[in-house]
Enzyme design. Sequence first.
Site, PDB file in Angstrom:
ATOM      1  N   ASN A 229      11.210  18.104  49.042  1.00  0.00           N
ATOM      2  CA  ASN A 229      12.202  18.569  50.028  1.00  0.00           C
ATOM      3  C   ASN A 229      11.511  19.282  51.180  1.00  0.00           C
ATOM      4  OD1 ASN A 229      14.984  18.091  48.765  1.00  0.00           O
ATOM      5  ND2 ASN A 229      13.790  18.968  47.092  1.00  0.00           N
ATOM      6  N   GLU A 348      23.656  11.550  43.913  1.00  0.00           N
ATOM      7  CA  GLU A 348      23.161  12.779  43.273  1.00  0.00           C
ATOM      8  C   GLU A 348      24.244  13.369  42.390  1.00  0.00           C
ATOM      9  OE1 GLU A 348      20.314  15.214  45.953  1.00  0.00           O
ATOM     10  OE2 GLU A 348      22.271  15.230  46.871  1.00  0.00           O
TER      11      GLU A 348
HETATM   12  P1  C2E Z   1      18.822  19.176  46.552  1.00  0.00           P
HETATM   13  O1  C2E Z   1      17.614  18.697  47.257  1.00  0.00           O
HETATM   14  O2  C2E Z   1      20.116  18.513  46.894  1.00  0.00           O
HETATM   15  O3  C2E Z   1      18.497  19.057  44.998  1.00  0.00           O
HETATM   16  C1  C2E Z   1      19.411  18.647  44.023  1.00  0.00           C
HETATM   17  C2  C2E Z   1      19.953  19.849  43.268  1.00  0.00           C
HETATM   18  O4  C2E Z   1      20.966  19.399  42.343  1.00  0.00           O
HETATM   19  C3  C2E Z   1      18.918  20.537  42.406  1.00  0.00           C
HETATM   20  O5  C2E Z   1      19.238  21.922  42.392  1.00  0.00           O
HETATM   21  C4  C2E Z   1      19.154  19.930  41.027  1.00  0.00           C
HETATM   22  O6  C2E Z   1      18.712  20.750  39.979  1.00  0.00           O
HETATM   23  C5  C2E Z   1      20.652  19.816  41.030  1.00  0.00           C
HETATM   24  N1  C2E Z   1      21.152  18.770  40.133  1.00  0.00           N
HETATM   25  C6  C2E Z   1      20.526  17.667  39.688  1.00  0.00           C
HETATM   26  N2  C2E Z   1      21.335  16.923  38.915  1.00  0.00           N
HETATM   27  C7  C2E Z   1      22.521  17.568  38.861  1.00  0.00           C
HETATM   28  C8  C2E Z   1      23.780  17.290  38.200  1.00  0.00           C
HETATM   29  O7  C2E Z   1      23.972  16.288  37.523  1.00  0.00           O
HETATM   30  N3  C2E Z   1      24.775  18.205  38.402  1.00  0.00           N
HETATM   31  C9  C2E Z   1      24.602  19.324  39.162  1.00  0.00           C
HETATM   32  N4  C2E Z   1      25.615  20.172  39.290  1.00  0.00           N
HETATM   33  N5  C2E Z   1      23.440  19.598  39.812  1.00  0.00           N
HETATM   34  C10 C2E Z   1      22.407  18.738  39.646  1.00  0.00           C
HETATM   35  P2  C2E Z   1      18.097  23.014  42.615  1.00  0.00           P
HETATM   36  O8  C2E Z   1      16.843  22.599  41.937  1.00  0.00           O
HETATM   37  O9  C2E Z   1      18.703  24.335  42.265  1.00  0.00           O
HETATM   38  O10 C2E Z   1      17.829  22.947  44.176  1.00  0.00           O
HETATM   39  C11 C2E Z   1      18.796  23.345  45.098  1.00  0.00           C
HETATM   40  C12 C2E Z   1      18.374  23.027  46.512  1.00  0.00           C
HETATM   41  O11 C2E Z   1      17.249  23.824  46.904  1.00  0.00           O
HETATM   42  C13 C2E Z   1      17.911  21.596  46.668  1.00  0.00           C
HETATM   43  O12 C2E Z   1      19.029  20.750  46.798  1.00  0.00           O
HETATM   44  C14 C2E Z   1      17.061  21.693  47.929  1.00  0.00           C
HETATM   45  O13 C2E Z   1      17.866  21.668  49.074  1.00  0.00           O
HETATM   46  C15 C2E Z   1      16.453  23.070  47.784  1.00  0.00           C
HETATM   47  N6  C2E Z   1      15.086  22.916  47.239  1.00  0.00           N
HETATM   48  C16 C2E Z   1      14.700  22.664  45.968  1.00  0.00           C
HETATM   49  N7  C2E Z   1      13.359  22.572  45.873  1.00  0.00           N
HETATM   50  C17 C2E Z   1      12.885  22.730  47.138  1.00  0.00           C
HETATM   51  C18 C2E Z   1      11.560  22.727  47.708  1.00  0.00           C
HETATM   52  O14 C2E Z   1      10.555  22.491  47.022  1.00  0.00           O
HETATM   53  N8  C2E Z   1      11.470  22.958  49.061  1.00  0.00           N
HETATM   54  C19 C2E Z   1      12.574  23.162  49.838  1.00  0.00           C
HETATM   55  N9  C2E Z   1      12.402  23.371  51.157  1.00  0.00           N
HETATM   56  N10 C2E Z   1      13.820  23.162  49.333  1.00  0.00           N
HETATM   57  C20 C2E Z   1      13.979  22.958  48.000  1.00  0.00           C
HETATM   58 CA    CA Z   2      20.866  16.775  47.766  1.00  0.00          CA
HETATM   59 CA    CA Z   3      16.686  16.864  47.752  1.00  0.00          CA
END
Ligand code: C2E
Ligand code: CA
Ligand code: CA
Length: 390
Positions: A229, A348
């Site tokens: 990301n 997603e």
């Molecule tokens: P995102 O890129 O849209 O990542 C998908 C989020 O949905 C992830 O939350 C993931 O754990 C969650 N997810 C996956 N499958 C499911 C499902 O079946 N149901 C539900 N309810 N959720 C699911 P996470 O890991 O908490 O990340 C949240 C956001 O934080 C990400 O949304 C992304 O925008 C940001 N993020 C995460 N890692 C990075 C990174 O390394 N760098 C940057 N800049 N942003 C990050």
């Molecule tokens: Ca997403």
């Molecule tokens: Ca993503």
Amino acid sequence: MNLPRLTIIDDEADLVDFIGLIAEQVNFDVEKYLDANLFMKNYQFDSDVIVLDLMMPNVDGIEVIRYLANAHCKAQLVLISGFDQSILHSAQELAKEQNLNFYGCLSKPFRAHELSEFLSNLTILPQNSPNEDLAHSPSIDEVRTAITNHELIMYYQPKIELSNPLNFSVEALVRWQHPKRGLLNPDSFIPLSEEYNLIDDMTWEILNLVLAQTQKWAAQKLFIKTAVNMSAVTLKDLNLPKKIMTLMQQYHLEPSQIVLEVTETALMEELIKSLEILTRLRMKGFELSIDDFGTGYSSLVQLHRIPFSELKIDASFVANMDQDAESLAIVETVILLGHKLGMKVVAEGVESKNNLMKLKNMNCDITQGYYNCRPQSADDITQWYMHQHV
Ligand code: C2E
Ligand code: CA
Ligand code: CA
């Protein structure tokens, strides 16, 4: 131990008693209000869960939502309504926008066992942390220390092809292994880092971790393609393509092994600059993915101008597909749009087999979600990969 507290606000006495009875059966201490004005006058902000009817005489549920938001209410909110889905959906969006802890919706009529299951699945959030230090969110100084002390770790989640589940790549999702607070999700530190100019340092730390892992997988002949990301802030740095290429060379990786995920809202901030940077990255061979599609305001022209190879439909539409005809229509239309523009479409937040099958029937290309596999450590993903390929 005190029982968790559940407050019901609804003008229908029978329904209030019915919900109250079930809530008590699943071990809640129940408080009832038949009058929303009385609730707003007397409520002590001591509930873990608030069940709110959207349609009441004199006061509507939206007014109560605003009242709770103004008071920074921490309780989890359950909305009930006999209305059509779109009203329930708008109220839900409003509650989320106002930073309330929205838990879910119940449409009338519902049966005792449905309600019982719904309430039993609720996880009660701690209202007050016993340790004052940990009661508020991490400070920016703690985040800075996290980067220098290498407290960030990466989790990975598979993105699986619907036509051939053995074909998949992974998305890297950052976590913070905090020495006192435990494992923290990105929502508690990424926005903070963006606000206080730490996101570049964080992105480079993340890229190093992700590229090292991708190299390791490649050396094991696992050939897992990895998506990372990119924050909107990083996308404004005109030197980004050059800096990323240098890093890629250090890890002996080809750009085709890496997918860069960019949210739709990130693009809107400084379109011309990000357009140039993204086009250069694409020309170098990186794949580009447009993330959280449907939550921003990109026009079709913009979508067409940037050479994306993949489009990710935001999880909120996928999650609501079952109960909400509008969400289903959006998912269907976005899949068609993505294909017309020559992109692979990823759904997603796929949490059930039912949703997976629906997406398959709609010709979606790739799914990602808890149903297939939760995000987990690189070692666990390697195990998972081996298990899939035996
Ligand atoms: P995102 O890129 O849209 O990542 C998908 C989020 O949905 C992830 O939350 C993931 O754990 C969650 N997810 C996956 N499958 C499911 C499902 O079946 N149901 C539900 N309810 N959720 C699911 P996470 O890991 O908490 O990340 C949240 C956001 O934080 C990400 O949304 C992304 O925008 C940001 N993020 C995460 N890692 C990075 C990174 O390394 N760098 C940057 N800049 N942003 C990050
Ligand atoms: Ca997403
Ligand atoms: Ca993503």
